[in-house]
Scaffold this motif. Structure first.
Motif, PDB file in Angstrom:
ATOM      1  N   GLY A 197      -2.471   1.200   6.234  1.00 57.82           N
ATOM      2  CA  GLY A 197      -2.977  -0.039   5.696  1.00 57.82           C
ATOM      3  C   GLY A 197      -4.279  -0.429   6.370  1.00 57.82           C
ATOM      4  O   GLY A 197      -4.822   0.291   7.214  1.00 57.82           O
ATOM      5  N   LEU A 198      -4.779  -1.596   5.992  1.00 62.51           N
ATOM      6  CA  LEU A 198      -6.027  -2.085   6.565  1.00 62.51           C
ATOM      7  C   LEU A 198      -5.796  -2.563   7.994  1.00 62.51           C
ATOM      8  O   LEU A 198      -4.811  -3.229   8.291  1.00 62.51           O
TER       9      LEU A 198
ATOM     10  N   HIS B 113       0.844  -1.196   0.000  1.00 68.23           N
ATOM     11  CA  HIS B 113       0.000   0.000   0.000  1.00 68.23           C
ATOM     12  C   HIS B 113       0.875   1.240   0.000  1.00 68.23           C
ATOM     13  O   HIS B 113       1.945   1.272   0.585  1.00 68.23           O
ATOM     14  N   PRO B 114       0.423   2.303  -0.661  1.00 70.85           N
ATOM     15  CA  PRO B 114       1.243   3.471  -0.893  1.00 70.85           C
ATOM     16  C   PRO B 114       1.815   4.039   0.390  1.00 70.85           C
ATOM     17  O   PRO B 114       1.180   4.033   1.434  1.00 70.85           O
ATOM     18  N   ALA B 115       3.022   4.566   0.265  1.00 69.00           N
ATOM     19  CA  ALA B 115       3.676   5.163   1.413  1.00 69.00           C
ATOM     20  C   ALA B 115       2.862   6.335   1.917  1.00 69.00           C
ATOM     21  O   ALA B 115       2.336   7.122   1.153  1.00 69.00           O
TER      22      ALA B 115
ATOM     23  N   ASN C 209      -1.464  -8.237   1.904  1.00 68.79           N
ATOM     24  CA  ASN C 209      -0.513  -7.211   1.524  1.00 68.79           C
ATOM     25  C   ASN C 209      -0.936  -5.830   1.994  1.00 68.79           C
ATOM     26  O   ASN C 209      -0.093  -4.989   2.319  1.00 68.79           O
ATOM     27  N   GLN C 210      -2.227  -5.575   2.042  1.00 72.09           N
ATOM     28  CA  GLN C 210      -2.719  -4.243   2.395  1.00 72.09           C
ATOM     29  C   GLN C 210      -2.871  -4.045   3.904  1.00 72.09           C
ATOM     30  O   GLN C 210      -3.229  -2.961   4.345  1.00 72.09           O
ATOM     31  N   MET C 211      -2.604  -5.095   4.688  1.00 73.07           N
ATOM     32  CA  MET C 211      -2.738  -4.961   6.142  1.00 73.07           C
ATOM     33  C   MET C 211      -1.585  -4.154   6.740  1.00 73.07           C
ATOM     34  O   MET C 211      -0.447  -4.237   6.287  1.00 73.07           O
ATOM     35  N   THR C 212      -1.901  -3.391   7.782  1.00 74.36           N
ATOM     36  CA  THR C 212      -0.856  -2.690   8.522  1.00 74.36           C
ATOM     37  C   THR C 212       0.052  -3.681   9.235  1.00 74.36           C
ATOM     38  O   THR C 212       1.270  -3.491   9.309  1.00 74.36           O
ATOM     39  N   HIS C 213      -0.553  -4.752   9.750  1.00 77.82           N
ATOM     40  CA  HIS C 213       0.213  -5.806  10.432  1.00 77.82           C
ATOM     41  C   HIS C 213      -0.099  -7.139   9.750  1.00 77.82           C
ATOM     42  O   HIS C 213      -0.937  -7.918  10.235  1.00 77.82           O
TER      43      HIS C 213
END
Length: 470
Positions: free
Chosen positions: A41-42, A35-37, A275-279
């Motif tokens: 994230g999710l 996910h973009p800098a 991939n889109q998760m923060t953790h």
């Protein structure tokens, strides 16, 4: 795939494709880069909600009929087994993608890339030389699946619209169990499909994902509301199932397999969601929790729906609802949800096919070609629905062909190709071979049975075309 929406899929796709050329964006169905800098994230809860949304869809409404095709005992047990097996294959896919990412020193690989990279590093010379076809195959299956869902949407909306319109004069305020009505169809089911067609063409002309996200919200609200009313109804006054068979005919069980595997079509989204998760390290917990909820809901709704309606179970449970204004509104709400979700499902194949088509013409013709291809693809899904107006059989056919390959066969083969040269245990190898064989047999025999049933004359008392004509 999801009825509640693939809006998050489209939105994630949009975020990454903004920086890609048309040729680059056309090479991937779902964009699955980091996910973009600067953007969060999710969260764990958001990922769980998205996972539920991508698994709870049109197939859910056909599960009562699937239980009828399998039997009251065999159906729930088999659905549980297929659910557990599908989740295991999702885990296999995650492990394979992670292993390839580390081996190739890439941040992330998607489903198509995982297939291609695994073939590029396998011992077989022929497979290495044709590795790119692994990517094309997965992409093709995903496109076919998405367009197939759009065709199913046409059928579902037409079925419910026909029932609402042609029963309007006998609809009452009192909600009594549905009885078979000796009505003569006023208009053919195909007329309703053609009526919907121009509105869907106008809908897919909307390319702004922010606008589509508004429609996604409406779809989610109407779908959740109608699902709550459906569950509330089928839980009332369930008759004792003494006359329902515990095991059905093996031929109809093949149709059950296709429908069941169709409902578990979230395998293509596990990689982008992680991939889109923060953790992302918490994704395993989310996957097991989310899929446990999905499996329980499937077994619950499918079994109780079959027990409620018995031999009168229709291709979609909405067609069994009472002929009163309250439950007619349920069909309307669900149909509205599907109508808006069509554009979100359509967005994925459009983002692959349209950039390629536009690249073949000059800039002055780009907009015309874009709109023409969109219109042609919508018409294609409509024609498919017109030629095969059997909702239950199309769902089973899609599940047997595309879903069994994506959810069972390919993940198991990927694990063999990637880990065989790294001292894979005999138990794991035997397990993957068995999963692949099971998926292949289900694909072959399920496809055969669905195609065979499609060639048989339609009995309107059994087909999905409203199910109210004697």
């Amino acid at each position: 795939m999801s009825l509640l929406g693939r809006d998050y899929n489209s939105e994630l796709n949009s975020l990454d494709n903004r920086s890609q050329s048309p040729s680059e964006s056309s090479s991937s169905i779902t964009s699955e880069n980091v996910h973009p800098a600067g953007e969060a994230g999710l969260s764990t809860m958001q990922t769980l909600i998205h996972l539920l949304k991508c698994n709870i869809g049109t197939g859910l409404l056909g599960l009562p009929l699937a239980m009828k095709n399998a039997g009251l005992l065999v159906g729930p047990v088999s659905l549980l087994a297929i659910g557990v097996l599908t989740v295991h294959c999702m885990v296999i896919l995650l492990n394979c993608a992670q292993h390839l990412s580390q081996r190739l020193q890439k941040t992330f690989v998607n489903y198509e890339e995982a297939t291609m990279y695994s073939l590029e590093t396998c011992p077989n010379t022929w497979l290495r030389a044709h590795a790119v076809w692994g990517r094309y195959t997965v992409s093709f299956l995903l496109i076919i699946t998405q367009l197939g869902f759009c065709s199913v949407y046409f059928m579902f909306m037409a079925d419910n619209l026909q029932q609402m319109v042609e029963e309007a004069h006998v609809t009452s305020n009192i909600c009594q169990p549905r009885k078979t009505l000796a009505l003569t169809p006023i208009l053919d089911i195909r007329f309703y499909m053609l009526t919907i067609l121009p509105f869907l063409i106008l809908l897919v002309f909307i390319q702004n994902l922010k606008v589509l996200s508004v429609f996604s919200t409406l779809a989610s609200i109407t779908t959740v509301g109608s699902m709550a009313l459906i569950l509330e109804y089928i839980m009332q006054g369930i008759p004792y199932p003494s006359n329902l068979p515990l095991m059905a005919n093996w031929k109809t069980f093949l149709l059950f397999f296709g429908t069941a595997i169709f409902t578990f079509e979230g395998v293509g989204m596990v990689l982008p969601l992680k991939n889109q998760m923060t953790h992302p390290q918490q994704f395993s917990f989310v996957l097991y929790l989310g899929m446990s909820i999905v499996i329980i809901l499937y077994i619950f709704l499918g079994t109780l729906g079959y027990m409620k309606f018995g031999s009168d179970t229709q291709a979609s449970i909405t067609l069994n609802l009472p002929n009163c204004w309250l439950y007619q509104s349920v069909k309307l709400m669900y149909s509205i949800g599907i109508f808006f979700t069509y554009a979100l499902q359509f967005h994925i194949p459009a983002e692959i096919i349209i950039p390629f088509a536009v690249s073949q013409v000059s800039e002055s013709w780009a907009l015309f070609v874009d709109l023409s291809v969109r219109s042609a693809l919508v018409c294609l899904t409509c024609v498919s629905a017109i030629l095969i107006p059997r909702l239950d059989l199309v769902i089973s056919l899609l599940g047997s062909v595309s879903s069994s390959a994506l959810a069972l066969i390919i993940p198991a083969l990927l694990e063999i190709v990637i880990f065989y040269s790294e001292d894979m245990s005999c138990v794991t190898l035997a397990k993957d071979i068995m999963i692949s064989i099971l998926g292949l047999l289900g694909c072959i025999f399920g496809t055969y049975q669905a195609l065979y049933e499609l060639t048989q004359p339609i009995n309107h008392s059994m087909a999905n075309s409203t199910g109210v004509y004697a």
